[in-house]
Design a protein around this motif. Sequence first.
Motif, PDB file in Angstrom:
ATOM      1  N   VAL A 186       0.799  -1.229   0.000  1.00 43.34           N
ATOM      2  CA  VAL A 186       0.000   0.000   0.000  1.00 43.34           C
ATOM      3  C   VAL A 186       0.830   1.277   0.000  1.00 43.34           C
ATOM      4  O   VAL A 186       0.281   2.358  -0.202  1.00 43.34           O
ATOM      5  CB  VAL A 186      -0.992   0.054   1.189  1.00 43.34           C
ATOM      6  CG1 VAL A 186      -1.953  -1.104   1.147  1.00 43.34           C
ATOM      7  CG2 VAL A 186      -0.273   0.147   2.516  1.00 43.34           C
ATOM      8  N   CYS A 187       2.118   1.175   0.197  1.00 39.72           N
ATOM      9  CA  CYS A 187       2.959   2.373   0.272  1.00 39.72           C
ATOM     10  C   CYS A 187       3.006   3.081  -1.092  1.00 39.72           C
ATOM     11  O   CYS A 187       3.482   2.515  -2.073  1.00 39.72           O
ATOM     12  CB  CYS A 187       4.375   2.002   0.710  1.00 39.72           C
ATOM     13  SG  CYS A 187       5.454   3.436   0.843  1.00 39.72           S
ATOM     14  N   PRO A 188       2.541   4.335  -1.164  1.00 40.22           N
ATOM     15  CA  PRO A 188       2.520   5.044  -2.437  1.00 40.22           C
ATOM     16  C   PRO A 188       3.894   5.512  -2.931  1.00 40.22           C
ATOM     17  O   PRO A 188       4.046   5.862  -4.094  1.00 40.22           O
ATOM     18  CB  PRO A 188       1.615   6.254  -2.165  1.00 40.22           C
ATOM     19  CG  PRO A 188       1.790   6.508  -0.707  1.00 40.22           C
ATOM     20  CD  PRO A 188       1.971   5.140  -0.079  1.00 40.22           C
ATOM     21  N   CYS A 189       4.889   5.499  -2.061  1.00 41.38           N
ATOM     22  CA  CYS A 189       6.208   5.976  -2.489  1.00 41.38           C
ATOM     23  C   CYS A 189       7.274   4.886  -2.427  1.00 41.38           C
ATOM     24  O   CYS A 189       8.451   5.185  -2.551  1.00 41.38           O
ATOM     25  CB  CYS A 189       6.625   7.197  -1.679  1.00 41.38           C
ATOM     26  SG  CYS A 189       6.713   6.908   0.079  1.00 41.38           S
ATOM     27  N   ASP A 190       6.851   3.647  -2.245  1.00 41.99           N
ATOM     28  CA  ASP A 190       7.765   2.507  -2.264  1.00 41.99           C
ATOM     29  C   ASP A 190       8.956   2.713  -1.318  1.00 41.99           C
ATOM     30  O   ASP A 190      10.107   2.528  -1.694  1.00 41.99           O
ATOM     31  CB  ASP A 190       8.246   2.250  -3.691  1.00 41.99           C
ATOM     32  CG  ASP A 190       8.970   0.922  -3.837  1.00 41.99           C
ATOM     33  OD1 ASP A 190       8.612  -0.036  -3.125  1.00 41.99           O
ATOM     34  OD2 ASP A 190       9.902   0.841  -4.662  1.00 41.99           O
ATOM     35  N   CYS A 191       8.652   3.084  -0.077  1.00 43.43           N
ATOM     36  CA  CYS A 191       9.740   3.370   0.866  1.00 43.43           C
ATOM     37  C   CYS A 191       9.888   2.297   1.942  1.00 43.43           C
ATOM     38  O   CYS A 191      10.691   2.462   2.855  1.00 43.43           O
ATOM     39  CB  CYS A 191       9.547   4.735   1.508  1.00 43.43           C
ATOM     40  SG  CYS A 191       8.199   4.835   2.687  1.00 43.43           S
ATOM     41  N   ILE A 192       9.127   1.189   1.847  1.00 49.52           N
ATOM     42  CA  ILE A 192       9.236   0.122   2.842  1.00 49.52           C
ATOM     43  C   ILE A 192       9.899  -1.081   2.176  1.00 49.52           C
ATOM     44  O   ILE A 192       9.434  -1.570   1.139  1.00 49.52           O
ATOM     45  CB  ILE A 192       7.857  -0.257   3.419  1.00 49.52           C
ATOM     46  CG1 ILE A 192       7.183   0.983   4.023  1.00 49.52           C
ATOM     47  CG2 ILE A 192       8.013  -1.364   4.456  1.00 49.52           C
ATOM     48  CD1 ILE A 192       5.759   0.767   4.478  1.00 49.52           C
ATOM     49  N   HIS A 193      10.973  -1.534   2.803  1.00 44.86           N
ATOM     50  CA  HIS A 193      11.765  -2.616   2.207  1.00 44.86           C
ATOM     51  C   HIS A 193      12.263  -3.562   3.276  1.00 44.86           C
ATOM     52  O   HIS A 193      12.314  -3.195   4.440  1.00 44.86           O
ATOM     53  CB  HIS A 193      12.964  -2.032   1.459  1.00 44.86           C
ATOM     54  CG  HIS A 193      12.567  -1.171   0.312  1.00 44.86           C
ATOM     55  ND1 HIS A 193      12.223  -1.682  -0.913  1.00 44.86           N
ATOM     56  CD2 HIS A 193      12.425   0.167   0.213  1.00 44.86           C
ATOM     57  CE1 HIS A 193      11.908  -0.694  -1.729  1.00 44.86           C
ATOM     58  NE2 HIS A 193      12.016   0.449  -1.051  1.00 44.86           N
ATOM     59  N   PRO A 194      12.729  -4.721   2.930  1.00 47.60           N
ATOM     60  CA  PRO A 194      12.653  -5.316   1.611  1.00 47.60           C
ATOM     61  C   PRO A 194      11.296  -5.966   1.374  1.00 47.60           C
ATOM     62  O   PRO A 194      10.681  -6.500   2.291  1.00 47.60           O
ATOM     63  CB  PRO A 194      13.760  -6.364   1.633  1.00 47.60           C
ATOM     64  CG  PRO A 194      13.870  -6.774   3.057  1.00 47.60           C
ATOM     65  CD  PRO A 194      13.502  -5.546   3.861  1.00 47.60           C
ATOM     66  N   GLY A 195      10.855  -5.919   0.131  1.00 44.90           N
ATOM     67  CA  GLY A 195       9.646  -6.622  -0.268  1.00 44.90           C
ATOM     68  C   GLY A 195       9.978  -8.079  -0.547  1.00 44.90           C
ATOM     69  O   GLY A 195      11.148  -8.471  -0.592  1.00 44.90           O
ATOM     70  N   LYS A 196       8.957  -8.879  -0.743  1.00 49.98           N
ATOM     71  CA  LYS A 196       9.165 -10.320  -0.976  1.00 49.98           C
ATOM     72  C   LYS A 196      10.052 -10.603  -2.188  1.00 49.98           C
ATOM     73  O   LYS A 196      10.736 -11.610  -2.225  1.00 49.98           O
ATOM     74  CB  LYS A 196       7.827 -11.030  -1.133  1.00 49.98           C
ATOM     75  CG  LYS A 196       7.087 -11.157   0.163  1.00 49.98           C
ATOM     76  CD  LYS A 196       5.779 -11.901  -0.015  1.00 49.98           C
ATOM     77  CE  LYS A 196       5.030 -11.981   1.302  1.00 49.98           C
ATOM     78  NZ  LYS A 196       3.711 -12.582   1.145  1.00 49.98           N
ATOM     79  N   GLY A 197      10.059  -9.728  -3.166  1.00 46.38           N
ATOM     80  CA  GLY A 197      10.857  -9.930  -4.368  1.00 46.38           C
ATOM     81  C   GLY A 197      12.298  -9.468  -4.250  1.00 46.38           C
ATOM     82  O   GLY A 197      13.093  -9.645  -5.175  1.00 46.38           O
ATOM     83  N   GLU A 198      12.670  -8.883  -3.133  1.00 48.03           N
ATOM     84  CA  GLU A 198      14.033  -8.387  -2.954  1.00 48.03           C
ATOM     85  C   GLU A 198      14.903  -9.440  -2.281  1.00 48.03           C
ATOM     86  O   GLU A 198      14.451 -10.180  -1.404  1.00 48.03           O
ATOM     87  CB  GLU A 198      14.022  -7.112  -2.113  1.00 48.03           C
ATOM     88  CG  GLU A 198      13.305  -5.960  -2.806  1.00 48.03           C
ATOM     89  CD  GLU A 198      13.247  -4.725  -1.943  1.00 48.03           C
ATOM     90  OE1 GLU A 198      14.312  -4.101  -1.732  1.00 48.03           O
ATOM     91  OE2 GLU A 198      12.146  -4.399  -1.485  1.00 48.03           O
ATOM     92  N   ALA A 199      16.148  -9.501  -2.675  1.00 47.21           N
ATOM     93  CA  ALA A 199      17.077 -10.516  -2.172  1.00 47.21           C
ATOM     94  C   ALA A 199      17.193 -10.517  -0.656  1.00 47.21           C
ATOM     95  O   ALA A 199      17.303 -11.574  -0.038  1.00 47.21           O
ATOM     96  CB  ALA A 199      18.461 -10.309  -2.799  1.00 47.21           C
ATOM     97  N   GLU A 200      17.146  -9.358  -0.029  1.00 49.38           N
ATOM     98  CA  GLU A 200      17.333  -9.266   1.419  1.00 49.38           C
ATOM     99  C   GLU A 200      16.155  -9.789   2.227  1.00 49.38           C
ATOM    100  O   GLU A 200      16.260  -9.979   3.426  1.00 49.38           O
ATOM    101  CB  GLU A 200      17.577  -7.801   1.842  1.00 49.38           C
ATOM    102  CG  GLU A 200      18.800  -7.195   1.236  1.00 49.38           C
ATOM    103  CD  GLU A 200      18.455  -6.369   0.002  1.00 49.38           C
ATOM    104  OE1 GLU A 200      17.383  -6.570  -0.608  1.00 49.38           O
ATOM    105  OE2 GLU A 200      19.274  -5.533  -0.376  1.00 49.38           O
ATOM    106  N   PHE A 201      15.007 -10.015   1.583  1.00 47.92           N
ATOM    107  CA  PHE A 201      13.798 -10.371   2.330  1.00 47.92           C
ATOM    108  C   PHE A 201      14.007 -11.577   3.242  1.00 47.92           C
ATOM    109  O   PHE A 201      13.588 -11.574   4.390  1.00 47.92           O
ATOM    110  CB  PHE A 201      12.618 -10.629   1.389  1.00 47.92           C
ATOM    111  CG  PHE A 201      11.331 -10.883   2.129  1.00 47.92           C
ATOM    112  CD1 PHE A 201      10.614  -9.834   2.660  1.00 47.92           C
ATOM    113  CD2 PHE A 201      10.860 -12.166   2.300  1.00 47.92           C
ATOM    114  CE1 PHE A 201       9.432 -10.053   3.364  1.00 47.92           C
ATOM    115  CE2 PHE A 201       9.679 -12.406   3.002  1.00 47.92           C
ATOM    116  CZ  PHE A 201       8.965 -11.344   3.527  1.00 47.92           C
ATOM    117  N   SER A 202      14.662 -12.592   2.745  1.00 51.21           N
ATOM    118  CA  SER A 202      14.829 -13.803   3.552  1.00 51.21           C
ATOM    119  C   SER A 202      15.919 -13.685   4.609  1.00 51.21           C
ATOM    120  O   SER A 202      15.990 -14.504   5.515  1.00 51.21           O
ATOM    121  CB  SER A 202      15.121 -15.007   2.648  1.00 51.21           C
ATOM    122  OG  SER A 202      16.346 -14.818   1.981  1.00 51.21           O
TER     123      SER A 202
END
Length: 97
Positions: free
Chosen positions: A20-36
């Motif tokens: 829901v973040c409109p500016c994509d400022c929350i990380h890592p998302g599930k698709g990012e390498a760091e997520f796990s």
Amino acid sequence: MPYVIAEPCVGAKDTGCVDVCPCDCIHPGKGEAEFSTVPQLYINPDECIDCGACIPVCPVSAIFPVEDLPKKWTSFVELNARWYVAKRNLRPQFRDR
């Protein structure tokens, strides 16, 4: 830093806030390498626009305006900021010659 993700996110890492973040400022998302490899999600203090869209979708109530952050979790202000500083330092630095 307008918002901080605190201890309830550790281990939960629900990405509803990322979606829901409109500016994509929350990380890592599930698709990012760091997520796990990271224990929680982080809000980029330089990109957050203070909209609050992330707060109601967090199922573990881990996101707080910095001024409302419970004292027991004040260390999470630094943790959030430090994660982004570390990410920035890992990126190649390009300078004009």
